[in-house]
Design a protein around this motif. Structure first.
Motif, PDB file in Angstrom:
ATOM      1  N   TYR A 197       0.851  -1.294   0.113  1.00 14.92           N
ATOM      2  CA  TYR A 197      -0.007  -0.295   0.154  1.00 14.92           C
ATOM      3  C   TYR A 197       0.800   1.297   0.092  1.00 14.92           C
ATOM      4  O   TYR A 197       2.193   1.225   0.211  1.00 14.92           O
ATOM      5  N   SER A 229      -0.141   5.380   1.312  1.00 16.72           N
ATOM      6  CA  SER A 229      -1.001   6.264   2.082  1.00 16.72           C
ATOM      7  C   SER A 229      -0.515   7.472   1.947  1.00 16.72           C
ATOM      8  O   SER A 229       0.809   7.730   2.018  1.00 16.72           O
ATOM      9  N   CYS A 235      -7.872  -3.085   2.526  1.00 16.62           N
ATOM     10  CA  CYS A 235      -7.475  -2.462   1.275  1.00 16.62           C
ATOM     11  C   CYS A 235      -8.766  -1.785   0.608  1.00 16.62           C
ATOM     12  O   CYS A 235      -8.793  -0.708  -0.133  1.00 16.62           O
ATOM     13  N   THR A 289     -10.499   3.198   1.551  1.00 14.71           N
ATOM     14  CA  THR A 289      -9.538   3.930   1.005  1.00 14.71           C
ATOM     15  C   THR A 289      -9.400   5.275   1.522  1.00 14.71           C
ATOM     16  O   THR A 289      -8.278   5.703   1.457  1.00 14.71           O
ATOM     17  N   SER A 334      -5.542   8.715   2.803  1.00 13.04           N
ATOM     18  CA  SER A 334      -6.111   7.832   1.675  1.00 13.04           C
ATOM     19  C   SER A 334      -4.996   6.655   1.512  1.00 13.04           C
ATOM     20  O   SER A 334      -3.737   6.947   1.332  1.00 13.04           O
ATOM     21  N   ALA A 394      -4.082   3.393  -1.026  1.00 13.75           N
ATOM     22  CA  ALA A 394      -4.286   2.734  -2.463  1.00 13.75           C
ATOM     23  C   ALA A 394      -3.410   1.431  -2.115  1.00 13.75           C
ATOM     24  O   ALA A 394      -2.028   1.390  -1.851  1.00 13.75           O
TER      25      ALA A 394
END
Length: 125
Positions: A48, A50, A73, A76, A92, A94
């Motif tokens: 991830y 962030s 996951c 978001t 956030s 991803a």
């Protein structure tokens, strides 16, 4: 007979060999600067990236990278409260599932440097 046993053993070894997903990790980065290292995720995790923005400071972006549980996951955008400065952040996330898919940098600085930078930014020195 020996060839058959070796073949069966090789087939079983292929199915039991587990390759861990490798990701870049950065616990804390500011101003786009993040010291990364490579880590192996556990089963059920993805890589991830962030990005967080504190509500009290305009223009400051905080970043992190690493492994995250696949069930998380799906989340978001999260609003959380920082334990360090008691400030609300919108974060956030991803997620991705390829080898080293969350990108990396080679910039090296210590966590102490990051804390000093954040402290100076918030005017606590």
């Amino acid at each position: 007979m020996n060839r058959t046993l070796v073949g069966v053993f090789a087939l079983v070894a292929c199915f039991t060999a587990v390759h861990a997903l490798q990701c870049y990790e950065c616990d804390f980065g500011v101003f786009g600067l993040c010291s990364t290292s490579k880590i192996n995720c556990t089963t059920g995790q993805s890589c991830y990236n962030s990005t967080g923005s504190p509500s009290a400071v305009t223009g400051l972006k905080i970043t992190a990278k690493g492994c995250r549980n696949n069930t998380l996951c799906a989340s978001t955008n999260i609003t959380t409260n920082s334990f360090l400065f008691n400030i609300n952040y919108t974060i956030s996330y991803a997620c991705c599932s390829g080898e080293l898919c969350n990108g990396g940098t080679t910039l090296a600085f210590s966590m102490l440097t990051a804390i000093v930078m954040a402290t100076v930014w918030f005017g606590l020195l």
